[in-house]
Design a protein around this motif. Structure first.
Motif, mmCIF file in Angstrom:
data_model
loop_
_atom_site.group_PDB
_atom_site.id
_atom_site.type_symbol
_atom_site.label_atom_id
_atom_site.label_comp_id
_atom_site.label_asym_id
_atom_site.label_seq_id
_atom_site.Cartn_x
_atom_site.Cartn_y
_atom_site.Cartn_z
ATOM 1 N N ALA A 111 41.704 47.309 38.639
ATOM 2 C CA ALA A 111 40.359 46.754 38.471
ATOM 3 C C ALA A 111 39.353 47.528 39.308
ATOM 4 C CB ALA A 111 40.348 45.278 38.872
ATOM 5 N N SER A 118 29.522 47.317 38.141
ATOM 6 C CA SER A 118 30.701 46.674 37.555
ATOM 7 C C SER A 118 30.436 45.194 37.261
ATOM 8 C CB SER A 118 31.903 46.824 38.492
ATOM 9 O OG SER A 118 31.676 46.168 39.726
ATOM 10 N N SER A 119 29.636 44.533 38.110
ATOM 11 C CA SER A 119 29.313 43.125 37.862
ATOM 12 C C SER A 119 28.492 42.980 36.585
ATOM 13 C CB SER A 119 28.544 42.543 39.053
ATOM 14 O OG SER A 119 29.327 42.591 40.226
ATOM 15 N N ILE A 122 30.820 43.443 33.538
ATOM 16 C CA ILE A 122 31.654 42.313 33.115
ATOM 17 C C ILE A 122 30.800 41.212 32.485
ATOM 18 C CG2 ILE A 122 31.609 41.057 35.313
ATOM 19 C CD1 ILE A 122 34.545 40.379 34.834
ATOM 20 N N SER A 125 30.204 42.541 28.938
ATOM 21 C CA SER A 125 31.434 42.514 28.143
ATOM 22 C C SER A 125 31.842 41.089 27.787
ATOM 23 C CB SER A 125 32.565 43.209 28.907
ATOM 24 O OG SER A 125 32.873 42.514 30.105
ATOM 25 N N THR A 126 31.590 40.143 28.691
ATOM 26 C CA THR A 126 31.935 38.748 28.412
ATOM 27 C C THR A 126 31.022 38.160 27.344
ATOM 28 O OG1 THR A 126 32.750 38.439 30.674
ATOM 29 C CG2 THR A 126 32.219 36.462 29.421
ATOM 30 N N TYR A 132 36.659 45.535 28.437
ATOM 31 C CA TYR A 132 36.380 46.152 29.738
ATOM 32 C C TYR A 132 37.682 46.082 30.532
ATOM 33 C CZ TYR A 132 33.896 47.177 34.142
ATOM 34 O OH TYR A 132 33.469 47.739 35.324
ATOM 35 N N ALA A 135 37.604 45.655 34.393
ATOM 36 C CA ALA A 135 36.633 44.678 34.905
ATOM 37 C C ALA A 135 37.002 44.225 36.313
ATOM 38 C CB ALA A 135 36.561 43.476 33.969
ATOM 39 N N GLU A 154 44.021 43.059 30.133
ATOM 40 C CA GLU A 154 43.065 42.366 29.279
ATOM 41 C C GLU A 154 43.778 41.791 28.053
ATOM 42 O OE1 GLU A 154 38.609 43.738 28.744
ATOM 43 O OE2 GLU A 154 39.857 44.600 27.168
ATOM 44 N N ALA A 159 37.095 40.433 28.080
ATOM 45 C CA ALA A 159 37.161 40.356 29.541
ATOM 46 C C ALA A 159 37.223 38.924 30.049
ATOM 47 C CB ALA A 159 35.948 41.064 30.156
ATOM 48 N N ARG A 162 42.349 37.350 30.760
ATOM 49 C CA ARG A 162 43.101 38.473 31.325
ATOM 50 C C ARG A 162 44.156 37.978 32.304
ATOM 51 N NH1 ARG A 162 38.549 40.906 35.602
ATOM 52 N NH2 ARG A 162 38.019 38.890 36.526
ATOM 53 N N HIS A 205 35.437 32.710 36.361
ATOM 54 C CA HIS A 205 36.571 32.578 35.452
ATOM 55 C C HIS A 205 37.347 31.303 35.778
ATOM 56 C CE1 HIS A 205 36.057 36.917 34.458
ATOM 57 N NE2 HIS A 205 36.613 36.550 33.323
#
Length: 467
Positions: A111, A118-119, A122, A125-126, A132, A135, A154, A159, A162, A205
Motif C-alpha cells: 500500500a 494518495s488520500s 482513494i 477511486s471509491t 487502486y 490504495a 483489492e 478500493a 479489500r 472503511h
C-alpha cells in the motif's frame, strides 16, 4: 534536563486539553451562526460536521484515552485518536527483505503511504469505483509508532473492498506475553464497505467482524505463494472475545496467533520455531550475574513509551509531519487576517471608526491619536510575532512551537472572555476566521506528531579545532 522536560510536558498537556475545549467552542460558534442564517446556513452544517468529526471528537478521544487506555502491548493496536484499533492476529520471524518478497509472491500489493495525493486517489477511486491496488491504509499504532508498511489485495477492482494487513517491527529484545520471541507483528482485516465511524463520525472503511477469516486467508495465501515458509500457531494467545475497533465495527476472534517463519535471506531454511522463554527464579541470579546477561537474553514483557526524553537514546530522524506544516500555514494565515484588520483600522482612522460605530448604534471609539498609534503597533506585533516564530517551528525548534501554542491560548482566551461577556460578537467574517485559525493552529501543533518532531534530538555539527 529532566525538570525542563517535565515543564515542557506540562505546557504541552495544558495546550493539548485547551485546544480540545477550544475546538468545542468553535463548533458551537459555527452551528450558532448556521441557525442565524436559516437555510443559507445549510453549508454551515457540513462545516459543523467536519469540525465535530475531524477536530472535536478526535481530540476529546485523545484526551480521555491517554487516561484509561494503557500505552503498552495488550494485543490491540491504537488509532491516531487513541482508541483501540484492530487486534494483532499475526506474528512473523524473519528479515524485512524476505517479508516483502514473500508477500509479493503471494499476490499482495504494498500500500502507498498516506499523503495528500494518495488520500485523494482513494477518495476518487471509491466514488468512481475504479481500481487502486496500492490504495493507502489509515495509520494504526503499536509500540508507540505507526505501522512500518502494509499490504493489500483489492476485491473486484473496487478500493472500498479489500484484504489488508499492517506490519510492525518489534522492539529489540521484546517478547510476546508468555515469552515467545518474534520479529514482526501484524493486524489483518477485510474492508467490506465505506461508512462513518461510530466514535468520530469520520468517513472510513468498515471491516468484517470475523477477523479470524482474514487471518486464515493471509496465512493460506502466504503458504500457497511461498511453500518454503512454515507456520506455528500459539493457541489461545489471547482470550477469545467480542469487541469493537476504532471505527466502531464489531470484531471477534478465537484468540489464536499464527507465527509465520520466513526463510533466510539466502533462501535457506525457515527461522527456527518460536521458543517460549524458560521461567527463571529471580533469587537464583544475583545483581552481578544479572548485569552480565547479554541484551538478547533480557526479557522485555511489555513496551511502554518513556515519560520524558532520553538523551542517551539513539538518534532516529523523524520527518516533518503534515501537522507542523498545517500549524505554520494557519499561523501565517492568521497573521494575514489580523494584518488586514489592522490595516483597515489604519486606513479608516479613529474619527471614521467612531462615526461608523455611532451610526450603527453599537458604541463609540474615542481615543487620542497617540493611543491609536500604539493600538496599531500592538496589533501589528500580534500579527507578526507568531508568524516570525512560525518559521522556527517549521525547522523543529520546540521552544518556538510552545511559544506559538501559548500565544494562541492567550488569544483564544481573550476572545472567549469577550464573547462570553457579550462585548464581542463572533460571526462569519474576519473575527470568526481569526478564531478558527487560532484553534486550528493549537490543534495542529499540540498533537503528538508535532510534539515528537519538535522534541527529537538532532545531531550537533562537529566542531573543528584550529591548528
Amino acid at each position: 534536563m529532566v525538570r525542563r522536560a517535565r515543564l515542557r510536558q506540562v505546557v504541552d498537556g495544558f495546550c493539548f486539553v485547551f485546544a480540545g475545549l477550544a475546538a468545542v467552542w468553535l463548533a458551537i460558534l459555527v452551528v450558532s451562526d448556521t441557525w442565524r442564517l436559516g437555510w443559507w446556513g445549510v453549508p454551515g452544517l457540513v462545516v459543523f460536521w467536519a469540525l465535530l468529526a475531524y477536530l472535536v471528537l478526535p481530540r476529546l478521544h485523545r484526551i480521555l484515552t491517554d487516561v484509561y487506555v494503557p500505552d503498552y502491548f495488550i494485543g490491540r493496536t491504537r488509532t491516531s485518536d487513541g482508541l483501540l484499533g484492530d487486534p494483532v492476529n499475526l506474528a512473523l520471524l524473519g528479515e524485512e527483505v524476505v517479508l516483502h518478497d514473500v508477500m509479493t509472491r503471494s499476490g499482495w500489493t504494498r500500500a502507498d503511504d498516506v499523503s495528500l495525493r494518495s488520500s485523494w486517489g482513494i477518495v476518487v477511486s471509491t466514488l468512481t469505483r475504479r481500481s487502486y491496488p496500492e490504495a493507502p491504509v489509515s495509520p494504526l499504532f503499536l509500540f508507540g509508532k505507526q505501522q512500518d508498511f502494509a499490504y493489500q489485495q483489492e476485491v473486484d477492482g473496487n478500493a472500498a473492498k479489500r484484504h489488508h494487513v499492517r506490519f510492525w517491527r518489534c522492539p529489540p529484545g521484546w517478547l510476546l506475553p508468555g515469552g515467545t520471541r518474534v520479529d514482526w507483528l501484524a493486524a489483518g482485516t477485510f474492508d467490506r464497505a465505506v461508512g462513518l465511524s461510530l466514535f468520530t463520525l469520520q468517513v472510513t472503511h468498515k471491516i468484517e467482524a470475523d477477523i479470524d477469516v482474514e487471518r486464515d486467508h493471509i496465512v493460506a495465501s502466504v503458504l500457497a505463494g511461498a511453500p518454503e515458509v512454515s507456520v506455528h500457531v500459539l493457541e489461545d494467545f489471547s482470550t477469545g472475545y467480542h469487541s469493537r475497533n476504532g471505527g466502531g465495527d464489531s470484531v471477534h476472534t478465537d484468540g489464536d496467533l499464527p507465527v509465520i517463519a520466513l526463510p533466510g535471506p539466502d533462501g535457506g531454511p525457515p527461522a527456527p520455531a518460536p521458543v517460549t522463554s524458560r521461567v527463571v527464579e529471580l533469587t537464583a541470579v544475583g545483581p552481578r550475574e544479572a548485569a552480565s546477561l547479554d541484551d538478547d537474553d533480557r526479557k522485555r514483557g511489555a513496551y511502554e513509551l518513556p515519560d520524558v526524553e532520553d538523551d542517551t537514546a539513539p538518534l532516529e530522524r523523524i520527518s516533518r509531519p503534515a501537522s507542523i506544516v498545517l500549524g505554520v500555514v494557519t499561523t501565517f494565515a492568521r497573521a494575514v487576517a489580523v494584518g488586514a484588520v489592522v490595516g483597515g483600522l489604519a486606513i479608516l482612522g479613529p474619527e471614521r471608526i467612531d462615526a461608523l460605530l455611532r451610526e450603527a448604534g453599537t458604541g463609540s471609539f474615542e481615543i487620542e491619536p497617540v493611543g491609536f498609534r500604539i493600538l496599531l503597533v500592538i496589533g501589528a506585533l500580534v500579527a507578526v510575532t507568531p508568524a516570525a516564530v512560525g518559521l522556527m517551528v517549521l525547522r523543529g525548534v520546540d521552544w518556538a512551537r510552545l511559544t506559538v501554542l501559548l500565544l494562541g491560548c492567550l488569544s483564544i482566551l481573550v476572545q472567549f472572555v469577550a464573547w462570553w461577556g457579550g462585548h464581542a460578537q463572533i460571526v462569519a467574517g474576519v473575527a470568526l476566521a481569526v478564531t478558527a485559525l487560532d484553534i486550528l493552529t493549537l490543534l495542529a501543533l499540540s498533537g503528538k506528531p508535532a510534539r515528537q518532531f519538535s522534541r527529537q534530538r538532532r545531531p550537533r555539527a562537529p566542531t573543528t579545532l584550529g591548528t
